[in-house]
Design a protein around this motif. Structure first.
Motif, PDB file in Angstrom:
ATOM      1  N   VAL A  49      22.329  -5.667  14.515  1.00 16.62           N
ATOM      2  CA  VAL A  49      21.345  -5.888  15.582  1.00 16.62           C
ATOM      3  C   VAL A  49      20.027  -6.324  14.961  1.00 16.62           C
ATOM      4  CG1 VAL A  49      20.118  -4.848  17.517  1.00 16.62           C
ATOM      5  CG2 VAL A  49      22.441  -4.144  17.035  1.00 16.62           C
ATOM      6  N   MET A  50      19.492  -7.431  15.441  1.00 13.12           N
ATOM      7  CA  MET A  50      18.187  -7.938  15.017  1.00 13.12           C
ATOM      8  C   MET A  50      17.256  -7.885  16.229  1.00 13.12           C
ATOM      9  SD  MET A  50      18.877  -8.966  11.933  1.00 13.12           S
ATOM     10  CE  MET A  50      20.149  -9.648  10.914  1.00 13.12           C
ATOM     11  N   PHE A  91      23.986  -2.139  11.138  1.00 12.16           N
ATOM     12  CA  PHE A  91      22.574  -1.835  10.912  1.00 12.16           C
ATOM     13  C   PHE A  91      21.711  -2.430  12.013  1.00 12.16           C
ATOM     14  CE2 PHE A  91      22.940  -5.799   8.459  1.00 12.16           C
ATOM     15  CZ  PHE A  91      21.863  -6.503   8.914  1.00 12.16           C
ATOM     16  N   VAL A  92      20.518  -1.880  12.143  1.00 15.37           N
ATOM     17  CA  VAL A  92      19.527  -2.361  13.111  1.00 15.37           C
ATOM     18  C   VAL A  92      18.305  -2.783  12.313  1.00 15.37           C
ATOM     19  CG1 VAL A  92      18.107  -1.763  15.093  1.00 15.37           C
ATOM     20  CG2 VAL A  92      20.361  -0.746  14.846  1.00 15.37           C
ATOM     21  N   ARG A  93      17.858  -4.015  12.505  1.00 21.88           N
ATOM     22  CA  ARG A  93      16.725  -4.527  11.724  1.00 21.88           C
ATOM     23  C   ARG A  93      15.660  -5.097  12.647  1.00 21.88           C
ATOM     24  NH1 ARG A  93      18.228  -8.507   7.000  1.00 21.88           N
ATOM     25  NH2 ARG A  93      18.737  -6.521   6.026  1.00 21.88           N
ATOM     26  N   ASP A  94      14.403  -4.808  12.329  1.00 18.31           N
ATOM     27  CA  ASP A  94      13.273  -5.366  13.071  1.00 18.31           C
ATOM     28  C   ASP A  94      12.847  -6.646  12.362  1.00 18.31           C
ATOM     29  OD1 ASP A  94      11.148  -5.811  14.713  1.00 18.31           O
ATOM     30  OD2 ASP A  94       9.887  -4.245  13.869  1.00 18.31           O
ATOM     31  N   VAL A 114      18.030  -9.577  19.797  1.00 17.42           N
ATOM     32  CA  VAL A 114      17.254  -9.167  20.971  1.00 17.42           C
ATOM     33  C   VAL A 114      15.823  -9.653  20.775  1.00 17.42           C
ATOM     34  CG1 VAL A 114      16.419  -7.234  22.344  1.00 17.42           C
ATOM     35  CG2 VAL A 114      18.671  -7.105  21.286  1.00 17.42           C
ATOM     36  N   GLN A 115      15.324 -10.449  21.724  1.00 23.45           N
ATOM     37  CA  GLN A 115      13.976 -10.977  21.652  1.00 23.45           C
ATOM     38  C   GLN A 115      13.203 -10.399  22.832  1.00 23.45           C
ATOM     39  OE1 GLN A 115      14.186 -15.178  21.284  1.00 23.45           O
ATOM     40  NE2 GLN A 115      11.996 -15.424  20.973  1.00 23.45           N
ATOM     41  N   ALA A 116      12.359  -9.410  22.564  1.00 24.68           N
ATOM     42  CA  ALA A 116      11.677  -8.682  23.637  1.00 24.68           C
ATOM     43  C   ALA A 116      10.197  -9.041  23.647  1.00 24.68           C
ATOM     44  CB  ALA A 116      11.847  -7.183  23.444  1.00 24.68           C
ATOM     45  N   SER A 117       9.820  -9.931  24.548  1.00 26.19           N
ATOM     46  CA  SER A 117       8.399 -10.245  24.707  1.00 26.19           C
ATOM     47  C   SER A 117       7.841  -9.387  25.840  1.00 26.19           C
ATOM     48  CB  SER A 117       8.223 -11.738  25.013  1.00 26.19           C
ATOM     49  OG  SER A 117       8.738 -12.026  26.289  1.00 26.19           O
ATOM     50  N   PHE A 118       6.565  -9.538  26.131  1.00 25.71           N
ATOM     51  CA  PHE A 118       5.956  -8.740  27.189  1.00 25.71           C
ATOM     52  C   PHE A 118       6.445  -9.156  28.573  1.00 25.71           C
ATOM     53  CE2 PHE A 118       2.521  -8.178  23.938  1.00 25.71           C
ATOM     54  CZ  PHE A 118       2.722  -6.813  23.773  1.00 25.71           C
ATOM     55  N   HIS A 119       6.900 -10.416  28.717  1.00 27.59           N
ATOM     56  CA  HIS A 119       7.260 -10.932  30.032  1.00 27.59           C
ATOM     57  C   HIS A 119       8.746 -11.159  30.238  1.00 27.59           C
ATOM     58  CE1 HIS A 119       3.051 -11.385  30.882  1.00 27.59           C
ATOM     59  NE2 HIS A 119       2.892 -12.083  29.783  1.00 27.59           N
ATOM     60  N   ASN A 120       9.554 -11.084  29.190  1.00 27.74           N
ATOM     61  CA  ASN A 120      10.985 -11.345  29.341  1.00 27.74           C
ATOM     62  C   ASN A 120      11.731 -10.739  28.155  1.00 27.74           C
ATOM     63  OD1 ASN A 120      13.335 -12.303  30.428  1.00 27.74           O
ATOM     64  ND2 ASN A 120      12.824 -14.453  30.245  1.00 27.74           N
ATOM     65  N   THR A 121      13.033 -10.543  28.303  1.00 26.10           N
ATOM     66  CA  THR A 121      13.882 -10.091  27.210  1.00 26.10           C
ATOM     67  C   THR A 121      15.095 -11.001  27.149  1.00 26.10           C
ATOM     68  OG1 THR A 121      13.179  -7.814  27.552  1.00 26.10           O
ATOM     69  CG2 THR A 121      15.139  -8.144  26.236  1.00 26.10           C
ATOM     70  N   ILE A 122      15.347 -11.588  25.975  1.00 26.84           N
ATOM     71  CA  ILE A 122      16.463 -12.504  25.791  1.00 26.84           C
ATOM     72  C   ILE A 122      17.412 -11.884  24.776  1.00 26.84           C
ATOM     73  CG2 ILE A 122      17.142 -14.830  25.091  1.00 26.84           C
ATOM     74  CD1 ILE A 122      14.181 -15.618  25.742  1.00 26.84           C
TER      75      ILE A 122
END
Length: 135
Positions: free
Chosen positions: A90-91, A115-118, A29-37
């Protein structure tokens, strides 16, 4: 008489795409301020499903909202569940508003999370400062 070629999976744009059974995978999951991919890969890193808030029909500032992230995550995971995914890692990367909403959508999908990793990149000491100007 020529031999018939067996068709595997669905045919889209003239390309045959086979559907493999993928029990275990990684959800990026790539969550920027303007979009989520959101990209769903197998354990070797090959992407087989992806979605973003922009491809789900959100335009402009609405792409950065938590609801857009939730919709994009649900779209990406639907095909993963159809291909037999049961467990996933999940990354999550980025500072955006869609981080928590995407994780909530993954939890609701029925996939068991190992696992969930930041994985947000953090600068350690920053860039080298510019050379001092002569006076």
């Amino acid at each position: 008489m020529p031999k018939a070629i067996p068709r595997i999976g669905s045919r889209k744009n003239g390309r045959i795409k086979s559907t493999r059974r993928i029990p275990k995978g990684v959800i990026h999951v790539q969550a920027s301020f303007h979009n989520t991919i959101v990209a769903v890969t197998d354990v070797r890193g090959r992407v087989f499903s992806w979605s973003s808030a922009g491809t789900c029909g959100f335009k402009g500032t609405r792409r950065g909202t938590p609801f857009a992230a939730q919709t994009a995550t649900a779209n990406a995971i639907r095909t993963a569940v159809d291909q037999g995914m049961q467990r996933a890692q999940v990354m999550i990367k980025g500072p955006g508003l869609g981080r928590d909403a995407a994780l909530r959508a993954i939890r609701r999908s029925g996939i068991l999370l190992t696992f969930v990793r930041d994985v947000t990149p953090m600068p350690h000491n920053g860039c080298r400062p510019p050379k001092k100007r002569r006076v």
